[in-house]
Scaffold this motif. Structure first.
Motif, PDB file in Angstrom:
ATOM      1  N   VAL A  37      70.891   7.261  45.831  1.00 29.58           N
ATOM      2  CA  VAL A  37      70.416   8.643  46.028  1.00 29.58           C
ATOM      3  C   VAL A  37      70.463   9.391  44.695  1.00 29.58           C
ATOM      4  O   VAL A  37      71.525   9.476  44.070  1.00 29.58           O
ATOM      5  N   PRO A  38      69.321   9.928  44.231  1.00 30.58           N
ATOM      6  CA  PRO A  38      69.339  10.702  42.982  1.00 30.58           C
ATOM      7  C   PRO A  38      70.013  12.059  43.174  1.00 30.58           C
ATOM      8  O   PRO A  38      69.619  12.825  44.056  1.00 30.58           O
ATOM      9  N   LEU A  39      71.037  12.319  42.365  1.00 32.89           N
ATOM     10  CA  LEU A  39      71.749  13.592  42.402  1.00 32.89           C
ATOM     11  C   LEU A  39      71.797  14.186  41.002  1.00 32.89           C
ATOM     12  O   LEU A  39      71.766  13.456  40.012  1.00 32.89           O
ATOM     13  N   ASN A  47      58.448  21.476  54.102  1.00 29.25           N
ATOM     14  CA  ASN A  47      59.641  21.234  53.294  1.00 29.25           C
ATOM     15  C   ASN A  47      59.252  20.864  51.861  1.00 29.25           C
ATOM     16  O   ASN A  47      59.825  21.355  50.885  1.00 29.25           O
ATOM     17  N   ALA A  48      58.241  20.015  51.727  1.00 30.59           N
ATOM     18  CA  ALA A  48      57.774  19.601  50.391  1.00 30.59           C
ATOM     19  C   ALA A  48      57.259  20.800  49.598  1.00 30.59           C
ATOM     20  O   ALA A  48      57.567  20.964  48.410  1.00 30.59           O
ATOM     21  N   PRO A  86      53.122  18.995  38.134  1.00 31.11           N
ATOM     22  CA  PRO A  86      52.077  19.535  39.004  1.00 31.11           C
ATOM     23  C   PRO A  86      52.259  19.115  40.460  1.00 31.11           C
ATOM     24  O   PRO A  86      52.877  18.096  40.753  1.00 31.11           O
ATOM     25  N   TRP A  87      51.664  19.893  41.344  1.00 34.13           N
ATOM     26  CA  TRP A  87      51.803  19.678  42.784  1.00 34.13           C
ATOM     27  C   TRP A  87      51.350  18.286  43.217  1.00 34.13           C
ATOM     28  O   TRP A  87      52.012  17.634  44.018  1.00 34.13           O
ATOM     29  N   ASP A  88      50.216  17.812  42.686  1.00 35.32           N
ATOM     30  CA  ASP A  88      49.711  16.517  43.161  1.00 35.32           C
ATOM     31  C   ASP A  88      50.680  15.378  42.829  1.00 35.32           C
ATOM     32  O   ASP A  88      50.821  14.436  43.608  1.00 35.32           O
ATOM     33  N   GLY A  89      51.362  15.475  41.692  1.00 39.72           N
ATOM     34  CA  GLY A  89      52.373  14.465  41.365  1.00 39.72           C
ATOM     35  C   GLY A  89      53.648  14.652  42.163  1.00 39.72           C
ATOM     36  O   GLY A  89      54.332  13.688  42.510  1.00 39.72           O
ATOM     37  N   TYR A  90      53.963  15.923  42.470  1.00 39.32           N
ATOM     38  CA  TYR A  90      55.192  16.229  43.218  1.00 39.32           C
ATOM     39  C   TYR A  90      55.145  15.630  44.620  1.00 39.32           C
ATOM     40  O   TYR A  90      56.157  15.148  45.129  1.00 39.32           O
ATOM     41  N   ILE A  91      53.956  15.638  45.229  1.00 40.27           N
ATOM     42  CA  ILE A  91      53.815  15.052  46.574  1.00 40.27           C
ATOM     43  C   ILE A  91      54.271  13.596  46.552  1.00 40.27           C
ATOM     44  O   ILE A  91      54.991  13.135  47.445  1.00 40.27           O
ATOM     45  N   ASN A  92      53.851  12.867  45.522  1.00 40.03           N
ATOM     46  CA  ASN A  92      54.233  11.454  45.422  1.00 40.03           C
ATOM     47  C   ASN A  92      55.736  11.291  45.236  1.00 40.03           C
ATOM     48  O   ASN A  92      56.349  10.389  45.829  1.00 40.03           O
ATOM     49  N   LYS A  93      56.333  12.159  44.428  1.00 41.28           N
ATOM     50  CA  LYS A  93      57.788  12.091  44.234  1.00 41.28           C
ATOM     51  C   LYS A  93      58.512  12.369  45.552  1.00 41.28           C
ATOM     52  O   LYS A  93      59.513  11.730  45.870  1.00 41.28           O
ATOM     53  N   LEU A  98      63.331  12.929  44.278  1.00 42.90           N
ATOM     54  CA  LEU A  98      63.792  14.292  44.016  1.00 42.90           C
ATOM     55  C   LEU A  98      65.299  14.372  44.228  1.00 42.90           C
ATOM     56  O   LEU A  98      65.909  13.451  44.773  1.00 42.90           O
ATOM     57  N   GLY A  99      65.885  15.484  43.791  1.00 40.89           N
ATOM     58  CA  GLY A  99      67.312  15.682  44.022  1.00 40.89           C
ATOM     59  C   GLY A  99      67.665  15.551  45.490  1.00 40.89           C
ATOM     60  O   GLY A  99      66.978  16.100  46.344  1.00 40.89           O
ATOM     61  N   TRP A 100      68.692  14.787  45.796  1.00 36.98           N
ATOM     62  CA  TRP A 100      69.184  14.466  47.139  1.00 36.98           C
ATOM     63  C   TRP A 100      68.308  13.447  47.865  1.00 36.98           C
ATOM     64  O   TRP A 100      68.491  13.186  49.032  1.00 36.98           O
ATOM     65  N   GLY A 101      67.357  12.859  47.139  1.00 36.17           N
ATOM     66  CA  GLY A 101      66.685  11.669  47.639  1.00 36.17           C
ATOM     67  C   GLY A 101      65.581  11.893  48.644  1.00 36.17           C
ATOM     68  O   GLY A 101      64.875  12.902  48.632  1.00 36.17           O
ATOM     69  N   SER A 102      65.432  10.924  49.522  1.00 38.25           N
ATOM     70  CA  SER A 102      64.323  10.856  50.459  1.00 38.25           C
ATOM     71  C   SER A 102      64.501  11.803  51.646  1.00 38.25           C
ATOM     72  O   SER A 102      65.505  11.725  52.362  1.00 38.25           O
ATOM     73  N   TRP A 103      63.505  12.651  51.871  1.00 36.54           N
ATOM     74  CA  TRP A 103      63.487  13.498  53.072  1.00 36.54           C
ATOM     75  C   TRP A 103      63.534  12.616  54.315  1.00 36.54           C
ATOM     76  O   TRP A 103      64.252  12.917  55.279  1.00 36.54           O
ATOM     77  N   TYR A 104      62.773  11.540  54.296  1.00 39.65           N
ATOM     78  CA  TYR A 104      62.674  10.645  55.456  1.00 39.65           C
ATOM     79  C   TYR A 104      64.042  10.060  55.809  1.00 39.65           C
ATOM     80  O   TYR A 104      64.467  10.101  56.972  1.00 39.65           O
ATOM     81  N   ASP A 105      64.719   9.497  54.827  1.00 43.79           N
ATOM     82  CA  ASP A 105      66.047   8.922  55.072  1.00 43.79           C
ATOM     83  C   ASP A 105      67.025   9.992  55.543  1.00 43.79           C
ATOM     84  O   ASP A 105      67.884   9.737  56.399  1.00 43.79           O
ATOM     85  N   HIS A 106      66.898  11.189  54.966  1.00 43.38           N
ATOM     86  CA  HIS A 106      67.813  12.295  55.260  1.00 43.38           C
ATOM     87  C   HIS A 106      67.713  12.706  56.727  1.00 43.38           C
ATOM     88  O   HIS A 106      68.719  12.708  57.460  1.00 43.38           O
ATOM     89  N   VAL A 107      66.499  13.049  57.167  1.00 37.71           N
ATOM     90  CA  VAL A 107      66.351  13.554  58.539  1.00 37.71           C
ATOM     91  C   VAL A 107      66.634  12.457  59.560  1.00 37.71           C
ATOM     92  O   VAL A 107      67.178  12.728  60.641  1.00 37.71           O
TER      93      VAL A 107
END
Length: 308
Positions: free
Chosen positions: A30-32, A148-149, A167-174, A180-189
């Motif tokens: 997890v990236p922190l 959330n994104a 930029p936003w288009d690259g942020y979607i991929n991240k 991103l900080g605190w990792g994957s939204w998918y894994d989190h929820v």
């Protein structure tokens, strides 16, 4: 003469010059933020009191909103008492660490007597084991992935301690890759959802809170074994509306100086809406995101809604 301890707000002002966009460091996949990673053993070893309450969220999923609701419930809807200190002091951020003299979340918690309300963005596998061993109550708030994104993107633009969002288009991929900080939204929820029954986690959905705040506030009240009057519930609904909280200096993070939170780029409390993602995603971005979402969420049935 003994020197008076710095207030939290003054400590941040004094440390503002040392603030920078801290890099992310991987902790157990997890990236922190590097400041958290460097202090990880202390965070991981934290031992809560059984009476402590943990409010857990992925960043920008309704954290401050949930904290404010809980504080008002615990203080019978007393608005003035709930302005006794900023959110970050009333409900310390467990893992956060910053340059001195800013106190870490652990520093603030050491100064408080249980029962304490503690905030975290940690995914469930990184939450200190003591919370489960001591059977602490845990409230988890989740927000649909697209909103959330968008909210996290604007937050990363103005929060000058987190990596440059680009930029936003690259942020979607991240966001989709969990970079991103605190990792994957998918894994989190999914992590908190799967453990919610076994670990007695109250799992809230942001969209439900927007649609029927009274019902969700009552759910929180029952979970905390509290009993407040109908009038107090109604007052809490009003006091935790987006408009009122946005104007509340103890909840809107306006006390944090510009070198840390540059609210001229984007305000901390930006819109608080369900469905604002339609103003950011192009049709092709939305289709790409939807296809990836279907793959990543196929193993759970969390009833997220992208509009209400």
């Amino acid at each position: 003469m003994e020197e008076k301890p710095l207030s939290y707000e003054e400590a941040i002002r004094r440390a503002a010059s040392a603030i920078k966009r801290f890099p992310l460091i991987d902790i157990e996949g997890v990236p922190l933020m590097s400041t958290i990673a460097e202090n990880w053993k202390s965070v991981s070893d934290f031992s809560p009191d059984p009476s402590d309450l943990l409010i857990a969220t992925y960043p920008k999923a309704g954290t401050t909103w949930t904290q404010e609701i809980v504080d008002l419930l615990l203080h019978n809807g007393d608005a003035e008492l709930c302005k006794r200190a900023p959110t970050a002091v009333r409900s310390p951020f467990l893992e956060i660490c910053a340059p001195p003299p800013i106190p870490s979340g652990l520093d603030l918690l050491e100064q408080m007597k249980p029962p304490r309300v503690i905030k975290t963005h940690l995914p469930i596998q990184l939450v200190p084991k003591g919370f489960w061993e001591n059977k602490c109550k845990v409230i988890y708030t989740a927000r649909n992935a697209k909103d959330n994104a968008v909210s996290y993107f604007h937050f990363d633009r103005m929060n000058l301690t987190q990596p440059e969002p680009g930029p936003w288009d690259g942020y979607i991929n991240k966001f989709m890759k969990g970079e991103l900080g605190w990792g994957s939204w998918y894994d989190h929820v999914k992590g908190y959802w799967r453990e919610r029954k076994e670990k007695n986690i109250l799992y809230l959905l942001y969209e439900d809170m927007k649609e029927n705040p009274r019902k969700e506030i009552e759910r929180i009240m029952y979970y905390l074994d509290l009993s407040v009057s109908e009038d107090v519930i109604e007052r809490i609904v009003q006091l935790t509306s987006f408009k009122v909280m946005k104007d509340n200096p103890m909840a809107n993070y306006s006390y944090i100086p510009k070198p840390v939170f540059d609210q001229s780029i984007s305000v901390f409390m930006r819109k608080g809406e369900v469905g604002d993602w339609v103003n950011h995603f192009t049709s092709s971005q939305s289709q790409m995101f939807d296809e990836d979402y279907a793959k990543q969420m196929k193993d759970v049935d969390i009833p997220f809604r992208f509009s209400i």
